[in-house]
Design a protein around this motif. Sequence first.
Motif, PDB file in Angstrom:
ATOM      1  N   ALA A  55      53.935  61.299  16.025  1.00  0.00           N
ATOM      2  CA  ALA A  55      53.304  62.586  16.283  1.00  0.00           C
ATOM      3  C   ALA A  55      51.881  62.431  16.785  1.00  0.00           C
ATOM      4  O   ALA A  55      51.398  63.231  17.553  1.00  0.00           O
ATOM      5  N   ARG A  56      51.202  61.369  16.347  1.00  0.00           N
ATOM      6  CA  ARG A  56      49.828  61.162  16.799  1.00  0.00           C
ATOM      7  C   ARG A  56      49.707  59.757  17.378  1.00  0.00           C
ATOM      8  O   ARG A  56      50.412  58.845  16.956  1.00  0.00           O
ATOM      9  N   PRO A  57      48.818  59.567  18.336  1.00  0.00           N
ATOM     10  CA  PRO A  57      48.682  58.240  18.923  1.00  0.00           C
ATOM     11  C   PRO A  57      48.119  57.246  17.916  1.00  0.00           C
ATOM     12  O   PRO A  57      47.303  57.595  17.079  1.00  0.00           O
ATOM     13  N   THR A  58      48.599  56.024  18.016  1.00  0.00           N
ATOM     14  CA  THR A  58      48.084  54.976  17.154  1.00  0.00           C
ATOM     15  C   THR A  58      47.386  53.943  18.024  1.00  0.00           C
ATOM     16  O   THR A  58      47.835  53.651  19.126  1.00  0.00           O
ATOM     17  N   ALA A  59      46.311  53.385  17.542  1.00  0.00           N
ATOM     18  CA  ALA A  59      45.549  52.398  18.294  1.00  0.00           C
ATOM     19  C   ALA A  59      45.936  50.999  17.822  1.00  0.00           C
ATOM     20  O   ALA A  59      45.331  50.440  16.919  1.00  0.00           O
ATOM     21  N   ILE A  60      47.019  50.498  18.377  1.00  0.00           N
ATOM     22  CA  ILE A  60      47.467  49.162  18.036  1.00  0.00           C
ATOM     23  C   ILE A  60      46.991  48.229  19.143  1.00  0.00           C
ATOM     24  O   ILE A  60      47.310  48.420  20.310  1.00  0.00           O
ATOM     25  N   VAL A  61      46.225  47.240  18.771  1.00  0.00           N
ATOM     26  CA  VAL A  61      45.728  46.278  19.733  1.00  0.00           C
ATOM     27  C   VAL A  61      46.463  44.970  19.486  1.00  0.00           C
ATOM     28  O   VAL A  61      46.524  44.481  18.368  1.00  0.00           O
ATOM     29  N   SER A  62      47.051  44.433  20.533  1.00  0.00           N
ATOM     30  CA  SER A  62      47.725  43.154  20.386  1.00  0.00           C
ATOM     31  C   SER A  62      47.251  42.227  21.501  1.00  0.00           C
ATOM     32  O   SER A  62      46.651  42.652  22.468  1.00  0.00           O
ATOM     33  N   ASN A  63      47.538  40.969  21.327  1.00  0.00           N
ATOM     34  CA  ASN A  63      47.124  39.981  22.309  1.00  0.00           C
ATOM     35  C   ASN A  63      48.328  39.436  23.053  1.00  0.00           C
ATOM     36  O   ASN A  63      49.430  39.362  22.517  1.00  0.00           O
ATOM     37  N   PHE A  64      48.092  39.031  24.285  1.00  0.00           N
ATOM     38  CA  PHE A  64      49.117  38.464  25.146  1.00  0.00           C
ATOM     39  C   PHE A  64      48.600  37.118  25.631  1.00  0.00           C
ATOM     40  O   PHE A  64      47.452  37.006  26.060  1.00  0.00           O
ATOM     41  N   THR A  65      49.428  36.101  25.541  1.00  0.00           N
ATOM     42  CA  THR A  65      49.039  34.776  25.994  1.00  0.00           C
ATOM     43  C   THR A  65      49.624  34.521  27.372  1.00  0.00           C
ATOM     44  O   THR A  65      50.840  34.634  27.565  1.00  0.00           O
ATOM     45  N   VAL A  66      48.766  34.196  28.333  1.00  0.00           N
ATOM     46  CA  VAL A  66      49.211  33.840  29.676  1.00  0.00           C
ATOM     47  C   VAL A  66      49.518  32.347  29.655  1.00  0.00           C
ATOM     48  O   VAL A  66      48.665  31.543  29.275  1.00  0.00           O
ATOM     49  N   LYS A  67      50.743  31.996  30.052  1.00  0.00           N
ATOM     50  CA  LYS A  67      51.179  30.602  29.992  1.00  0.00           C
ATOM     51  C   LYS A  67      51.343  30.021  31.395  1.00  0.00           C
ATOM     52  O   LYS A  67      51.538  30.752  32.363  1.00  0.00           O
ATOM     53  N   ALA A  68      51.275  28.708  31.471  1.00  0.00           N
ATOM     54  CA  ALA A  68      51.414  28.002  32.749  1.00  0.00           C
ATOM     55  C   ALA A  68      52.822  28.187  33.300  1.00  0.00           C
ATOM     56  O   ALA A  68      53.797  27.887  32.616  1.00  0.00           O
ATOM     57  N   PRO A  69      52.944  28.679  34.548  1.00  0.00           N
ATOM     58  CA  PRO A  69      54.270  28.884  35.134  1.00  0.00           C
ATOM     59  C   PRO A  69      54.905  27.590  35.639  1.00  0.00           C
ATOM     60  O   PRO A  69      56.087  27.570  35.982  1.00  0.00           O
ATOM     61  N   ILE A  70      54.124  26.508  35.675  1.00  0.00           N
ATOM     62  CA  ILE A  70      54.594  25.233  36.210  1.00  0.00           C
ATOM     63  C   ILE A  70      53.634  24.154  35.713  1.00  0.00           C
ATOM     64  O   ILE A  70      52.501  24.452  35.337  1.00  0.00           O
ATOM     65  N   ALA A  71      54.067  22.920  35.686  1.00  0.00           N
ATOM     66  CA  ALA A  71      53.195  21.816  35.287  1.00  0.00           C
ATOM     67  C   ALA A  71      52.291  21.426  36.459  1.00  0.00           C
ATOM     68  O   ALA A  71      52.702  21.481  37.614  1.00  0.00           O
ATOM     69  N   GLY A  72      51.058  21.068  36.153  1.00  0.00           N
ATOM     70  CA  GLY A  72      50.113  20.657  37.191  1.00  0.00           C
ATOM     71  C   GLY A  72      48.701  20.660  36.643  1.00  0.00           C
ATOM     72  O   GLY A  72      48.495  20.693  35.427  1.00  0.00           O
ATOM     73  N   HIS A  73      47.732  20.631  37.531  1.00  0.00           N
ATOM     74  CA  HIS A  73      46.320  20.638  37.123  1.00  0.00           C
ATOM     75  C   HIS A  73      45.786  22.062  37.141  1.00  0.00           C
ATOM     76  O   HIS A  73      45.853  22.747  38.160  1.00  0.00           O
ATOM     77  N   PHE A  74      45.237  22.479  36.006  1.00  0.00           N
ATOM     78  CA  PHE A  74      44.731  23.833  35.850  1.00  0.00           C
ATOM     79  C   PHE A  74      43.419  24.008  36.611  1.00  0.00           C
ATOM     80  O   PHE A  74      42.551  23.141  36.589  1.00  0.00           O
ATOM     81  N   ARG A  75      43.306  25.135  37.301  1.00  0.00           N
ATOM     82  CA  ARG A  75      42.077  25.470  38.025  1.00  0.00           C
ATOM     83  C   ARG A  75      41.695  26.909  37.671  1.00  0.00           C
ATOM     84  O   ARG A  75      42.526  27.800  37.649  1.00  0.00           O
ATOM     85  N   VAL A  76      40.420  27.111  37.397  1.00  0.00           N
ATOM     86  CA  VAL A  76      39.903  28.447  37.097  1.00  0.00           C
ATOM     87  C   VAL A  76      39.765  29.208  38.413  1.00  0.00           C
ATOM     88  O   VAL A  76      39.359  28.636  39.426  1.00  0.00           O
ATOM     89  N   ALA A  77      40.094  30.488  38.411  1.00  0.00           N
ATOM     90  CA  ALA A  77      40.046  31.283  39.638  1.00  0.00           C
ATOM     91  C   ALA A  77      38.624  31.580  40.093  1.00  0.00           C
ATOM     92  O   ALA A  77      38.351  31.627  41.288  1.00  0.00           O
ATOM     93  N   SER A  78      37.698  31.778  39.154  1.00  0.00           N
ATOM     94  CA  SER A  78      36.335  32.134  39.534  1.00  0.00           C
ATOM     95  C   SER A  78      35.509  30.885  39.790  1.00  0.00           C
ATOM     96  O   SER A  78      35.740  29.833  39.202  1.00  0.00           O
ATOM     97  N   HIS A  79      34.539  31.007  40.672  1.00  0.00           N
ATOM     98  CA  HIS A  79      33.673  29.873  41.003  1.00  0.00           C
ATOM     99  C   HIS A  79      32.466  29.785  40.080  1.00  0.00           C
ATOM    100  O   HIS A  79      31.894  28.735  39.901  1.00  0.00           O
ATOM    101  N   GLY A  80      32.090  30.907  39.495  1.00  0.00           N
ATOM    102  CA  GLY A  80      30.908  30.935  38.631  1.00  0.00           C
ATOM    103  C   GLY A  80      31.286  30.987  37.160  1.00  0.00           C
ATOM    104  O   GLY A  80      32.440  30.850  36.784  1.00  0.00           O
ATOM    105  N   GLU A  81      30.290  31.184  36.336  1.00  0.00           N
ATOM    106  CA  GLU A  81      30.500  31.286  34.893  1.00  0.00           C
ATOM    107  C   GLU A  81      31.164  32.627  34.578  1.00  0.00           C
ATOM    108  O   GLU A  81      30.757  33.671  35.083  1.00  0.00           O
TER     109      GLU A  81
END
Length: 138
Positions: A55-81
Amino acid sequence: MSRLDFTDPATLAALTDMLTASGVDGLEIATPDVQVKLVVSAPRAAAIPASTSPARPTAIVSNFTVKAPIAGHFRVASHGEVTYPLPVAVDTVIGFIGVGHVLVPVPAGRAGLLTGRFSEHGKLVGFGDPLFEIELQP
């Protein structure tokens, strides 16, 4: 090593089953002789009837883990901090997996706040290794 027969329905069915079990939504293979593109569509979530919703909205916060879709060397998308938390959309590319000269994009997959990173830039990761954590927003 034998070559896969991409015209064999059993081979295509086996590849599709492996993609589905792994949570991968597609695969494209190109050889000089043949080009194959498999797309696995996710089943739609069943709609919840209005009479069973709270009847009323509930504020449920959950976390989602992004996993590697393939094996390889991980690279960050952003160039800066990167300063966390960082708002991301479903299709925001938040990283890459490098396999030789090929970069496989890693999309957020869910909208929310990117709250952390589990892997270091340049580190070798395996299929399914956790890369990022996203806090889903209600």
